[in-house]
Design an enzyme around this catalytic site. Structure first.
Site, mmCIF file in Angstrom:
data_model
loop_
_atom_site.group_PDB
_atom_site.id
_atom_site.type_symbol
_atom_site.label_atom_id
_atom_site.label_comp_id
_atom_site.label_asym_id
_atom_site.label_seq_id
_atom_site.Cartn_x
_atom_site.Cartn_y
_atom_site.Cartn_z
ATOM 1 N N GLY A 128 0.681 -1.230 -0.139
ATOM 2 C CA GLY A 128 0.027 0.062 0.087
ATOM 3 C C GLY A 128 0.941 1.304 0.014
ATOM 4 C CB THR B 254 0.000 2.884 12.974
ATOM 5 O OG1 THR B 254 0.705 3.498 12.228
ATOM 6 C CG2 THR B 254 -0.066 3.641 14.274
ATOM 7 C CG ASN C 118 0.376 9.840 13.338
ATOM 8 O OD1 ASN C 118 1.163 10.520 12.577
ATOM 9 N ND2 ASN C 118 0.006 8.586 12.713
ATOM 10 C CG PHE D 217 2.133 15.386 20.718
ATOM 11 C CD1 PHE D 217 1.766 14.445 21.294
ATOM 12 C CD2 PHE D 217 2.966 16.443 21.252
ATOM 13 C CE1 PHE D 217 1.526 14.455 22.689
ATOM 14 C CE2 PHE D 217 2.903 16.342 22.524
ATOM 15 C CZ PHE D 217 2.540 15.257 23.180
ATOM 16 C CB CYS E 234 -2.277 8.296 10.237
ATOM 17 S SG CYS E 234 -1.168 7.137 9.070
ATOM 18 C CE LYS F 173 0.418 15.613 2.678
ATOM 19 N NZ LYS F 173 1.682 15.086 3.578
HETATM 20 C C1 UDX Z 1 0.744 11.599 8.918
HETATM 21 C C2 UDX Z 1 1.983 12.001 9.652
HETATM 22 O O1 UDX Z 1 2.496 13.355 9.281
HETATM 23 C C3 UDX Z 1 3.218 10.828 9.485
HETATM 24 O O2 UDX Z 1 4.000 11.068 10.244
HETATM 25 C C4 UDX Z 1 2.426 9.523 9.523
HETATM 26 O O3 UDX Z 1 3.214 8.441 9.368
HETATM 27 C C5 UDX Z 1 0.992 9.463 8.968
HETATM 28 O O4 UDX Z 1 0.336 10.348 9.290
HETATM 29 P P1 UDX Z 1 -0.148 12.027 6.209
HETATM 30 O O5 UDX Z 1 -1.522 11.755 6.860
HETATM 31 O O6 UDX Z 1 0.569 11.403 5.087
HETATM 32 O O7 UDX Z 1 1.001 11.758 7.682
HETATM 33 O O8 UDX Z 1 -0.135 13.637 5.973
HETATM 34 P P2 UDX Z 1 0.301 14.824 6.894
HETATM 35 O O9 UDX Z 1 1.123 15.957 6.298
HETATM 36 O O10 UDX Z 1 0.307 14.758 8.409
HETATM 37 O O11 UDX Z 1 -1.205 15.592 6.843
HETATM 38 C C6 UDX Z 1 -2.276 15.183 7.243
HETATM 39 C C7 UDX Z 1 -3.721 15.964 7.111
HETATM 40 O O12 UDX Z 1 -3.487 17.301 8.205
HETATM 41 C C8 UDX Z 1 -3.700 16.558 5.845
HETATM 42 O O13 UDX Z 1 -5.176 16.340 5.642
HETATM 43 C C9 UDX Z 1 -3.111 17.807 5.795
HETATM 44 O O14 UDX Z 1 -3.613 18.680 4.660
HETATM 45 C C10 UDX Z 1 -3.510 18.437 7.159
HETATM 46 N N1 UDX Z 1 -2.685 19.503 7.555
HETATM 47 C C11 UDX Z 1 -1.509 19.322 7.792
HETATM 48 C C12 UDX Z 1 -3.208 20.604 7.819
HETATM 49 O O15 UDX Z 1 -4.617 20.872 7.728
HETATM 50 N N2 UDX Z 1 -2.337 21.658 8.348
HETATM 51 C C13 UDX Z 1 -1.318 21.485 8.542
HETATM 52 O O16 UDX Z 1 -0.545 22.511 8.972
HETATM 53 C C14 UDX Z 1 -0.521 20.216 8.281
HETATM 54 P P1 ADP Z 2 -1.065 1.720 4.138
HETATM 55 O O1 ADP Z 2 -1.591 3.204 3.757
HETATM 56 O O2 ADP Z 2 -0.965 1.732 5.770
HETATM 57 O O3 ADP Z 2 0.072 1.270 3.524
HETATM 58 P P2 ADP Z 2 -3.002 0.568 2.330
HETATM 59 O O4 ADP Z 2 -4.444 0.093 2.458
HETATM 60 O O5 ADP Z 2 -2.763 1.286 1.234
HETATM 61 O O6 ADP Z 2 -2.377 0.850 3.895
HETATM 62 O O7 ADP Z 2 -2.321 -0.904 2.185
HETATM 63 C C1 ADP Z 2 -2.483 -2.055 2.923
HETATM 64 C C2 ADP Z 2 -2.170 -3.151 1.905
HETATM 65 O O8 ADP Z 2 -2.067 -4.451 2.530
HETATM 66 C C3 ADP Z 2 -3.344 -3.364 0.903
HETATM 67 O O9 ADP Z 2 -3.010 -3.208 -0.356
HETATM 68 C C4 ADP Z 2 -4.180 -4.918 1.119
HETATM 69 O O10 ADP Z 2 -4.584 -5.495 0.137
HETATM 70 C C5 ADP Z 2 -2.687 -5.621 1.930
HETATM 71 N N1 ADP Z 2 -3.241 -6.714 2.720
HETATM 72 C C6 ADP Z 2 -4.134 -6.789 3.840
HETATM 73 N N2 ADP Z 2 -4.133 -7.948 4.323
HETATM 74 C C7 ADP Z 2 -3.155 -8.847 3.652
HETATM 75 C C8 ADP Z 2 -2.852 -10.131 4.130
HETATM 76 N N3 ADP Z 2 -3.254 -10.871 4.685
HETATM 77 N N4 ADP Z 2 -1.970 -10.395 2.906
HETATM 78 C C9 ADP Z 2 -1.502 -9.831 2.020
HETATM 79 N N5 ADP Z 2 -1.737 -8.102 1.832
HETATM 80 C C10 ADP Z 2 -2.752 -7.927 2.552
#
Ligand code: UDX
Ligand code: ADP
Length: 467
Positions: A12, A133, A225, A227, A277, A340
């Site tokens: 993923g 996570t 996350n 924080f 997340c 984003k």
């Molecule tokens: C987050 C964490 O940053 C990352 O460390 C963790 O592994 C996964 O979750 P992500 O969700 O990919 O990453 O993006 P991030 O840049 O954190 O943004 C999350 C959301 O907050 C987005 O919708 C973004 O637009 C929003 N955001 C971020 C704001 O609205 N304002 C900001 O100042 C920063």
């Molecule tokens: P992330 O953002 O955490 O990477 P995703 O949903 O994008 O999460 O990716 C998780 C992936 O794990 C999916 O592509 C899903 O098909 C795969 N997956 C879930 N369970 C299994 C499993 N038992 N064996 C192999 N792949 C799996």
């Protein structure tokens, strides 16, 4: 022990880019990424690098370099497990939609299925790394399953949470602020930690590789996350006060961010945070706190989510109120759908909730996003289950031309901060819209002077209208 073969279960947004970078930086290690989703694996193997299932700036060239050399994508999970010295688990851990902890706890069924499969297949000792996570103490559940259902081989469990943010995944992986590895303190545990440290040490300076016990590592990821999300909700809470008082959130953010104790990052007011997340991990934290009877702690963190929900709802409420209290039959153009910029991921994107609210008011929504596919937008709407999918398709249209999306619209709503929106011919857009022409900028992205000079009535999140 030298690691020569690793496998990652889950191809993923986290597993794919992470393994691509490990493969690029460690040409002597064979990296196999497996997934049960065949179409996802086919997309990772597609000769056309524009078709990779995950869009991340810079990812295509890394995949191009390593794929077929020491980076492989496959649906053959058993063979990859059997071959590997080290197995990363990077499957999804969504919020539970049933039973105890519904709507809060992490659903660990995919993790458990992986653990059972590893136990069934492994015929030699393995290191198992939690990349997904997970709630604190999941490692003990994984260990239990492995030890009780396995073939008598030994497993070491490490926690190695991934901190990459989408849209900047490649840079975050190449130059991480830190790499966190949690393991147990037995001799075998320390050997396992060392094996993983040695992999990252190929490109990450040693002083940025932090080792802790497993529980600290698991909890640190949730804490980070929580924080970060809290900062966004805090600044969004202030954006509401700015709008009432005539203050400007951009100026307030700059002023507080220059305090070195606060720092400038994550202070951008927005229509609400999204992503796979933040919401999930905070709900999970709230559930953990409640399960220990820590209700005040749970309430404290839950407020971050409530503020985020408020920010999304008040954005759509403001559109309805401004358009003379009715959007029924009016066309609202959405610029952006991803949660984003620089990603095609839409999970928990604020756009979904804002669109749902507007469709409830019988608006016609037209969407343009540079990277999100039409099927995904409909899948996001259908997932909410607010109305029949036929109705979603009747009321919401997707178009790959932003000018067409804005044509004849009563209002434009900016939901994602894609850079290209600033390069548009706004005069042309204005001329083709209904008047008065409104812009609701949920990202504070556009140049308000330019837009107001053209004639738009421009609303920007966190900018006061009082002078
Ligand atoms: C987050 C964490 O940053 C990352 O460390 C963790 O592994 C996964 O979750 P992500 O969700 O990919 O990453 O993006 P991030 O840049 O954190 O943004 C999350 C959301 O907050 C987005 O919708 C973004 O637009 C929003 N955001 C971020 C704001 O609205 N304002 C900001 O100042 C920063
Ligand atoms: P992330 O953002 O955490 O990477 P995703 O949903 O994008 O999460 O990716 C998780 C992936 O794990 C999916 O592509 C899903 O098909 C795969 N997956 C879930 N369970 C299994 C499993 N038992 N064996 C192999 N792949 C799996």
């Amino acid at each position: 022990m030298k690691t020569t073969k690793i496998c990652c279960i889950g191809a993923g947004y986290v597993g794919g880019p992470t393994m691509a970078v490990i493969a690029q930086k460690c040409p002597n290690i064979k990296v196999t990424v497996v997934d049960i989703n065949e179409s996802r694996i086919n997309a990772w193997n597609d000769a056309d690098l524009n078709k990779l299932p995950v869009f991340e700036p810079g990812l295509d060239s890394i995949v191009k370099e390593a794929r077929g050399r020491n980076l492989f994508f496959s649906t053959d999970v058993d063979t990859a497990i059997d071959e590997a010295d080290m197995i990363f688990i990077s499957v999804n851990t969504p919020t539970k939609t049933y039973g105890k902890g519904k709507g809060m706890a992490a659903d660990l069924k995919y993790i458990e299925l992986c653990a059972r499969q590893i136990a069934k297949v492994a015929k030699e000792n393995k290191i198992v790394v939690e990349k997904s996570t997970l709630p604190v103490r999941t490692a003990s559940a994984i260990k239990n399953i492995l030890d009780h259902t396995g073939n008598g081989v030994k497993f070491q469990i490490l926690s190695n949470p991934e901190f990459l943010a989408e849209g900047t995944a490649v840079q975050d992986l190449l130059k991480p602020d830190r790499v966190l590895i949690g393991g147990d303190t037995s001799e075998e545990g320390e050997q396992a930690i060392k094996a993983l440290v040695d992999i990252y040490a190929n490109w990450v300076p040693k002083d940025k590789i932090l080792t802790t016990n497993v529980w600290s590592s698991e909890l640190s990821k949730l804490t980070a996350n929580a924080f970060l999300a809290q900062r966004v909700s805090s600044i969004n809470a202030m954006s509401v006060i700015c709008e009432k008082t005539g203050a400007d959130i951009k100026e307030v953010s700059k002023a507080i961010g220059m305090d070195s104790r606060i720092g400038p990052k994550f202070l951008k007011a927005s229509v609400g945070f999204g992503g796979s997340c933040f919401q999930k991990d905070i709900l999970n934290l709230v559930y953990i706190a409640k399960s220990y009877g820590l209700n005040e702690v749970a309430d404290y963190w839950e407020q971050v989510i409530l503020m985020n929900d408020h920010q999304k709802n008040r954005f759509s409420d403001n559109i309805v109120r401004t358009l003379y209290n009715t959007v029924s039959g009016k066309k609202i153009a959405f610029l952006g759908w991803a949660f984003k910029k620089d990603t095609n991921d839409t999970r928990e994107s604020a756009a979904i909730k804002v669109a749902d609210n507007l469709l409830n008011e019988q608006a016609h929504v037209a969407v343009y996003d540079p990277k999100v596919k039409e099927e995904q937008i409909y899948a996001d709407m259908d997932y909410l289950n607010s109305r029949h999918s036929v109705e979603n398709r009747a009321l919401l249209k997707v178009n790959s031309d932003p000018y067409e999306v804005c044509k004849d619209a009563h209002a434009i709503a900016v939901l994602t901060e894609w850079d290209e929106f600033n390069t548009y011919d706004w005069q042309n857009i204005y001329e083709n819209m209904q008047k008065p022409a409104f812009v609701f900028d949920g990202r504070g992205l556009l140049n308000h002077k330019e837009l107001e000079e053209i004639g738009f009535i421009y609303y920007k999140i966190g900018r006061g209208t009082k002078v």
